[in-house]
Design a protein around this motif. Structure first.
Motif: not given
Length: 246
Positions: A43-72
């Protein structure tokens, strides 16, 4: 020389107010002599991206799905993460393996999905206390990493590996620099057998890294930085660790 990398894993912590204060504190302390990133709750990816935009600090997530899309229901795809400008995604953290039953193969599939979308997977491996006491550390981490190596084939050199002994995560216990280096050396050798890029690959250490032990840990020849948990939630501590890496 490999450039050091320090990544903060916020786990399930955060609020609008706390996040703003933390990210501001990190940004104000720049520049660092190492690459720095934070992996935040979805939920905090958007605000982190805004807060860090223009800096050299990168951001990322803590997990992801192995699927591209679908009923998951409840899952988040790598393509969604890419829309938020994520540079990294953590896969295979011991908490995911233990609490959500993630297998070595699923972790490998997630890493492959991340690279397919241009996001660098931070692949976690590590043994439990029982496994270490049984002398199984090398067998366990090599098995966990092997699944990812086989899945990524020629792209192996594009991932980041993080060694996190399960017994040292959030416990206050830390592997000695010598213990951590020994496992990192095993992982580096395994990567060398799989890719000519191994000498340039980043292998992080995670497990109760703090400002007072970071310099010694990061000074080991095969430890290229840290995946930081609790200390990543306090700007002063995280900044001190980032400085230790640089």
């Amino acid at each position: 020389m490999r450039r050091k990398l320090v990544v903060g894993n916020w786990k399930m912590h955060g609020s609008h107010k706390a996040n703003a204060e933390l990210l501001s504190g990190i940004c104000e302390a720049r520049p660092f002599g190492a690459d720095v990133a934070v992996c935040v709750p979805f939920p905090y990816l958007s605000e982190s991206a805004v807060a860090l935009a223009g800096s050299d600090i990168r951001w990322g997530a803590q997990d992801c799905s192995a699927h591209e899309q679908g009923a998951y229901t409840g899952e988040v795809s790598v393509s969604m993460l890419a829309e938020f400008g994520c540079r990294y995604v953590i896969v295979g953290h011991s908490e995911r393996r233990a609490y959500h039953g993630e297998s070595d193969q699923l972790v490998a599939d997630k890493a492959k999905a991340a690279l397919a979308r241009g996001i660098t997977p931070i692949v976690c491996v590590g043994e439990t206390l029982a496994q270490r006491e049984a002398g199984e550390t090398e067998t366990v981490v090599k098995r966990q990493l092997s699944a990812v190596i086989h899945a990524l084939t020629h792209c192996v050199g594009e991932m980041v590996v993080a060694y996190e002994p399960v017994w040292a995560i959030g416990t206050g216990l830390t592997a000695t620099p010598e213990q951590a280096q020994a496992v990192h050396a095993v992982l580096r050798a395994q990567l060398k057998a799989a890719t000519p890029k191994a000498d340039g690959m980043t292998i992080l250490y995670g497990g109760s890294v703090k400002p007072d032990n970071a310099v010694t840990l990061f000074g080991q020849p095969d430890i290229d930085g840290g995946l930081i948990g609790g200390a990543a939630l306090k700007a002063a501590d995280f900044v001190a660790i980032c400085r230790a890496a640089g």
